[in-house]
Write a protein that holds these residues in place. Structure first.
Motif, mmCIF file in Angstrom:
data_model
loop_
_atom_site.group_PDB
_atom_site.id
_atom_site.type_symbol
_atom_site.label_atom_id
_atom_site.label_comp_id
_atom_site.label_asym_id
_atom_site.label_seq_id
_atom_site.Cartn_x
_atom_site.Cartn_y
_atom_site.Cartn_z
ATOM 1 N N LEU A 151 18.783 20.156 38.173
ATOM 2 C CA LEU A 151 18.961 20.895 36.911
ATOM 3 C C LEU A 151 18.147 20.423 35.983
ATOM 4 O O LEU A 151 17.405 21.081 35.094
ATOM 5 C CB LEU A 151 20.330 21.246 36.854
ATOM 6 N N SER A 152 18.107 19.162 35.539
ATOM 7 C CA SER A 152 17.499 18.534 34.647
ATOM 8 C C SER A 152 16.046 18.707 34.490
ATOM 9 O O SER A 152 15.510 18.894 33.798
ATOM 10 C CB SER A 152 18.142 17.093 34.353
ATOM 11 N N GLN A 153 15.548 18.492 36.032
ATOM 12 C CA GLN A 153 14.053 18.925 36.015
ATOM 13 C C GLN A 153 13.716 20.272 35.882
ATOM 14 O O GLN A 153 12.683 20.592 35.477
ATOM 15 C CB GLN A 153 13.645 18.618 37.362
ATOM 16 N N THR A 154 14.623 21.364 36.395
ATOM 17 C CA THR A 154 14.263 22.651 35.974
ATOM 18 C C THR A 154 14.454 23.032 34.535
ATOM 19 O O THR A 154 13.612 23.602 34.039
ATOM 20 C CB THR A 154 15.221 23.388 36.665
ATOM 21 N N ILE A 155 15.227 22.295 33.724
ATOM 22 C CA ILE A 155 15.713 22.583 32.256
ATOM 23 C C ILE A 155 14.285 22.059 31.686
ATOM 24 O O ILE A 155 13.871 22.548 30.744
ATOM 25 C CB ILE A 155 16.986 21.929 31.909
ATOM 26 N N GLY A 156 13.668 20.999 31.962
ATOM 27 C CA GLY A 156 12.588 20.594 31.276
ATOM 28 C C GLY A 156 11.409 21.403 31.359
ATOM 29 O O GLY A 156 10.529 21.009 30.606
ATOM 30 N N LYS A 157 11.544 22.396 32.140
ATOM 31 C CA LYS A 157 10.445 23.311 32.237
ATOM 32 C C LYS A 157 10.697 24.529 31.375
ATOM 33 O O LYS A 157 9.908 25.493 31.300
ATOM 34 C CB LYS A 157 9.990 23.803 33.684
ATOM 35 N N LYS A 158 11.810 24.490 30.635
ATOM 36 C CA LYS A 158 12.167 25.865 29.701
ATOM 37 C C LYS A 158 12.155 25.583 28.355
ATOM 38 O O LYS A 158 12.088 24.273 28.085
ATOM 39 C CB LYS A 158 13.715 26.161 30.191
ATOM 40 N N SER A 159 11.511 26.780 27.894
ATOM 41 C CA SER A 159 11.086 26.425 26.364
ATOM 42 C C SER A 159 12.232 26.672 25.490
ATOM 43 O O SER A 159 12.585 26.229 24.335
ATOM 44 C CB SER A 159 10.246 27.630 26.075
ATOM 45 N N SER A 160 13.526 27.214 26.059
ATOM 46 C CA SER A 160 14.508 27.394 25.335
ATOM 47 C C SER A 160 15.958 27.388 26.209
ATOM 48 O O SER A 160 15.826 27.271 27.589
ATOM 49 C CB SER A 160 14.965 28.876 24.947
ATOM 50 N N LEU A 161 17.153 26.660 25.778
ATOM 51 C CA LEU A 161 18.104 26.543 26.803
ATOM 52 C C LEU A 161 19.551 26.928 25.831
ATOM 53 O O LEU A 161 19.543 26.543 24.741
ATOM 54 C CB LEU A 161 18.051 24.923 26.782
ATOM 55 N N SER A 162 20.640 27.476 26.835
ATOM 56 C CA SER A 162 21.789 27.997 26.150
ATOM 57 C C SER A 162 22.589 26.411 26.008
ATOM 58 O O SER A 162 22.377 25.709 26.400
ATOM 59 C CB SER A 162 22.586 28.482 27.522
ATOM 60 N N PRO A 163 23.187 26.542 24.785
ATOM 61 C CA PRO A 163 23.929 25.530 24.205
ATOM 62 C C PRO A 163 24.916 25.088 25.271
ATOM 63 O O PRO A 163 25.464 23.909 25.143
ATOM 64 C CB PRO A 163 24.494 26.054 23.089
#
Length: 931
Positions: A339-351
């Motif tokens: 999940l952290s690897q996938t999040i690293g590719k996102k420009s925005s993230l839910s709190p």
């Protein structure tokens, strides 16, 4: 009947407690029997005999499975359907057990079905034969569970890829819908037992894992609901977890499986309250953790796209991560990492996800806490906990990836400051050590230019309690943050003070951590530490003498890093200063009158180890030595020559000294030439006296560096080395097996490779050559890849020597006739033995990637000694046991090599060797796996 009685006698050996030789003999006989054509009939008799021992029946069933895998070619094609009927009859007889026999027969039938296209309705036959009687349904379920596993897992079955695809489609894909209907009927049949229901789930999981059951089709059957409902059953819980995890995994193609995912996810989320209800049952929590983690990993893109809907899964995984049983916690780690690897590719993230990782960080640091009383853990438990802390450290890095390292460091810093705010009597070292360990784990993610979080941490270290676990953790933080310290050199003075105090600690682990911290500080900050070198020298002569050797060696490593950063002249002078301290110890021991104590000898041995470490790191000053080193080579060798003259027979000191000499050769480079003759002579005499391989090792390095020098004294020394060492090795082989002296053989053969390449006049023209040739063949009998490769290289270089190549243009070097004559005499005398060893090796213990060298040797023999090869080869093959090479493979090899020689198509030797190697590897693998 004779075969049957012999088989029972061999099996009976295992029911007693005989010696190892009897066990090995019985095992070898049984394996040979399994390979024989007679085994088919004998095993059939055993299975059908009511009086046969259970062990014999199990062996018979195992043999059928093995022979269906490997030996189906032994059965006349017209009898294959009869073999099928034999196996079905046996399975009918053993449908009620024992399970071990039942399983082996099911595997045999599955393997036969794959290889028997004429049995075009195999699965239907099994359903008709065993699926209608409740008593035999468990046997059918056993077969259906094993069928996909055997088809996908048994790669030894000899069919082509095309045959496999066609047959597996007929056996599995064509029946997938019917299997779902069958399993649906069994799961809800009147009077069905939980045992059968568990088997149904096991079978369903097997077909799901094989990709033969479509998740959408499954969702339309009662099996889908039953799988989730079965989680409420003690007996079915584990089987249901397996099925649900496999079902989720099979929906990883999200776009294609959304209708099923929409059914799965609400049911998974509905399980979340069970984490509270079943909190006291670790086995249940483990199962739920598997389901949530599988769902989280498979649907992680959906988690991010539809956070409000899917976030309960993340919360559930977080609860599992926080569970106190540390055997369960790691189930969740792959989810957080991916999940952290996938999040690293996102420009925005839910709190929500930021909060999840913040919570995770706190949970992990809580898990890092040592018990209040560490003595409650056994030694093994403590080692396991320490190892697991490093695994948890990787998950903290995942937190850094999402939350950013600075945030994580400041959070852990705050944990420590909060703990330190308590009154002294209430400060828990565990509350401080765990965040420190976390900081250490995050060190790899630290930005060297950080000016916010890391300075706070460095400023905090002096105020930490003087507890050994806390000091240990703080020292390791320094060792991990040395790249940051290099960018902030103002902290170096303090760090050296803290490290120096660590060496004074009575706890050995704290001292070791101080040594590691100093080594990395000097390695990464060496250019800032040049001015501290006198201080380090003073430290060695005072505090350094109190350190254990492992810690003292790390100090020398640290010093060597600093020296390597100095200007050359200054570095040479500094190296000389530290080296002379050690050489004076060596000189003092050499001149010791009487017998030195063990402690005195250990002290010198430790000093030599420290000198080796320094020389290894400094490595070399290049061809032009600095002025401080101009005479150092000769001066150092005088010390070592006298030392070895007295202490060569001490194995530890000899090993330490030769390792220093190896580094000295690199350091002094061509300057070693002035002492090379003396070094070679000393190594030769020392090996002749002691038989220690390290002396050959150094001698080989000297030959490798100066073998092509024309100095007459040096070549005379090489000649003495070759002849004396060969005589010594030959005498050792008369009283010891090659396997008893592998180090001697390896260093001897490696030395011969250097002499043969660089000093052929010494090698081929010496009367020691035939003895060396014979001694080197012993290297082909040792189960040691490096020795085998070295020996093959040596014989390859001998057989391919240019002196044997008549096609080379004239004039030839004047000594070529002498070399060629020596080689021919050796081959005529030892060729059969060499060939026998090479053939035995390729079907035995030679490494797989030695084939090219073997082919080269065979090709030369076929080209240059064709008649001898064809004379030697049949006898060499006769010596091979059938357990290493089947008779058919040996006959084919002889035929192929003979054809290659007679048609002078020598390249075809390669294919003959590859075929023999494959046949041998196949039979060895069969014996290894017991099939």
């Amino acid at each position: 009947m004779a075969d049957l009685q012999a088989l029972l006698s061999a099996l009976d050996v295992f029911s007693r407690t005989p010696d190892k030789a009897s066990l090995d003999s019985a095992n070898s006989w049984l394996q040979d029997f399994q390979h024989s054509p007679e085994a088919w009939a004998t095993c059939n008799v055993l299975l059908l005999s009511p009086d046969a021992p259970l062990a014999a029946k199990l062996f018979a069933a195992q043999t059928f499975r093995a022979k269906v895998t490997y030996d189906l070619h032994q059965v006349d094609p017209t009898n294959l359907l009869a073999l099928r009927d034999t196996l079905l009859t046996a399975l009918e007889r053993y449908h009620s057990g024992p399970r071990t026999i039942n399983v082996q027969l099911c595997l045999a039938i599955a393997g036969l079905a794959l290889q028997l296209p004429a049995w075009d309705n195999a699965v239907q036959t099994m359903i008709d034969s065993f699926g209608r009687n409740p008593a035999t349904v468990p046997t059918l379920l056993q077969f259906l569970t094993l069928l996909p596993e055997e088809l996908f897992g048994n790669t030894k079955i000899p069919i082509t890829d095309e045959e496999y695809r066609e047959r597996s489609a007929q056996l599995l894909t064509a029946y997938s819908k019917q299997i779902l209907e069958l399993l649906s009927m069994y799961i809800q049949a009147t009077g069905v037992t939980s045992t059968v229901q568990s088997q149904v789930f096991g079978c369903l999981r097997s077909w799901l894992a094989a990709g033969e059951v479509n998740a959408f089709e499954l969702s339309k059957t009662p099996l889908f609901t039953y799988a989730f409902d079965a989680l409420a059953s003690e007996e079915l819980f584990d089987a249901a977890v397996d099925v649900i995890c496999e079902l989720i995994h099979e929906t990883q193609e999200i776009d294609d499986n959304m209708p099923v995912i929409e059914l799965i996810v609400p049911r998974v989320i509905a399980l979340k309250p069970q984490l509270t209800r079943q909190r006291d049952d670790p086995d249940k929590i483990r199962g739920y953790a598997r389901i949530f983690a599988e769902a989280g990993e498979t649907y992680r893109l959906l988690l991010l796209q539809h956070a409000e809907t899917f976030f309960p899964i993340v919360e559930a995984i977080g609860e599992c991560s926080a569970y106190p049983d540390l055997d369960i916690v790691p189930i969740t780690f792959p989810f957080w990492m991916r999940l952290s690897q996938t999040i690293g590719k996102k420009s925005s993230l839910s709190p929500l996800f930021l909060k999840a990782y913040q919570s995770l960080m706190g949970v992990i640091i809580h898990h890092l806490h040592f018990p209040t009383d560490p003595s409650t853990l056994t030694g093994q438990e403590l080692d396991s906990f320490r190892s697991f802390r490093h695994v948890m450290g990787d998950t903290l890095k995942d937190c850094c990836f999402v939350l950013r390292t600075e945030f994580c460091l400041l959070a852990t810093y705050q944990m420590i400051t909060t703990a330190l705010a308590h009154s002294p009597e209430h400060i828990s070292w565990q509350e401080i050590e765990a965040p420190l360990f976390a900081m250490r784990s995050m060190g790899a993610e630290v930005d060297p230019n950080d000016n916010n979080a890391v300075p706070k941490i460095m400023d905090l270290i002096p105020s930490l309690p003087n507890h050994p676990r806390v000091r240990y953790a703080a020292l390791l933080i320094i060792s991990r943050y040395t790249e940051w310290i290099n960018a902030h050199p103002q902290y170096i003075t303090f760090q050296l003070q803290y490290i120096s105090a660590g060496f004074e600690d009575s706890d050995s682990e704290v001292c070791a951590a101080a040594g590691q911290a100093l080594k990395y500080l000097c390695q990464d900050c060496k250019q800032h530490l040049v001015d501290f070198l006198p201080t380090l020298h003073t430290f060695l002569s005072t505090t350094g003498t109190k350190l254990v050797q492992d810690d003292r060696r790390q100090v020398y490593e640290a010093i060597a890093f600093v020296i390597s950063a100095m200007p050359m002249d200054q570095a040479a002078q500094s190296l000389r200063t530290f080296s002379l301290d050690i050489l004076n110890q060596v000189h003092k021991l050499t001149n010791h009158r009487g017998t030195p104590t063990k402690a005195e000898m250990e002290e010198v041995g430790d000093g030599l180890e420290n000198l080796e470490v320094m020389l290894q790191i400094v490595h070399s000053f290049g061809e032009e030595l600095p002025s401080a080193c101009q005479n150092s080579c000769e001066e150092a060798w005088v010390v070592f020559d006298s030392f070895l003259a007295k202490y060569a027979a001490n194995a530890d000191l000899a090993e330490r000294t030769t390792r220093v000499l190896r580094r000295g050769i690199d350091l002094f480079n061509s300057s070693v030439l002035t002492v090379a003759s003396s070094v070679t002579t000393r190594m030769s005499a020392a090996f002749e006296t002691t038989g220690f391989p390290s002396f050959l090792w150094i001698a080989g390095k000297v030959v490798g560096r100066f073998g092509d020098e024309e100095d007459s004294g040096l070549r005379a020394a090489f000649r003495v080395l070759f002849e004396q060492s060969t005589s010594k090795v030959a005498s050792l082989l008369q009283v010891k097996n090659p396997g008893d002296i592998p180090d001697v053989l390896e260093d001897y053969i490696q030395m011969l490779l250097q002499i043969a390449s660089l000093a052929p006049d010494v090698f081929y023209a010496s009367p020691a050559f035939p003895i060396a040739f014979r001694a080197s063949m012993a290297g082909l009998t040792v189960v040691h890849s490096d020795i085998i490769f070295a020996a093959l290289d040596l014989f390859q270089s001998i057989l391919l020597h240019d002196s044997l190549d008549s096609s080379l243009p004239l004039p030839h070097p004047p000594k070529f006739p002498i070399y060629a004559a020596s080689i021919r005499v050796a081959i005529e005398k030892e060729g059969f033995t060499l060939l026998s060893l090479v053939v035995a090796g390729i079907v035995g213990e030679f490494p797989a990637d030695s084939t090219a060298k073997v082919v080269s040797i065979f090709r030369v023999l076929a080209h240059t000694w064709p008649s001898q090869l064809l004379t030697w080869l049949p006898r060499a093959l006769e010596q091979l046991p059938t357990s290493d090479a089947p008779a058919q493979a040996k006959a084919q090899f002889l035929q192929d090599v003979t054809s290659s020689v007679n048609t002078r198509q020598f390249d075809k030797v390669k294919y003959a060797i590859l075929s023999l190697t494959r046949a041998s590897r196949k039979i060895r693998e069969r014996r290894r796996t017991g099939l």
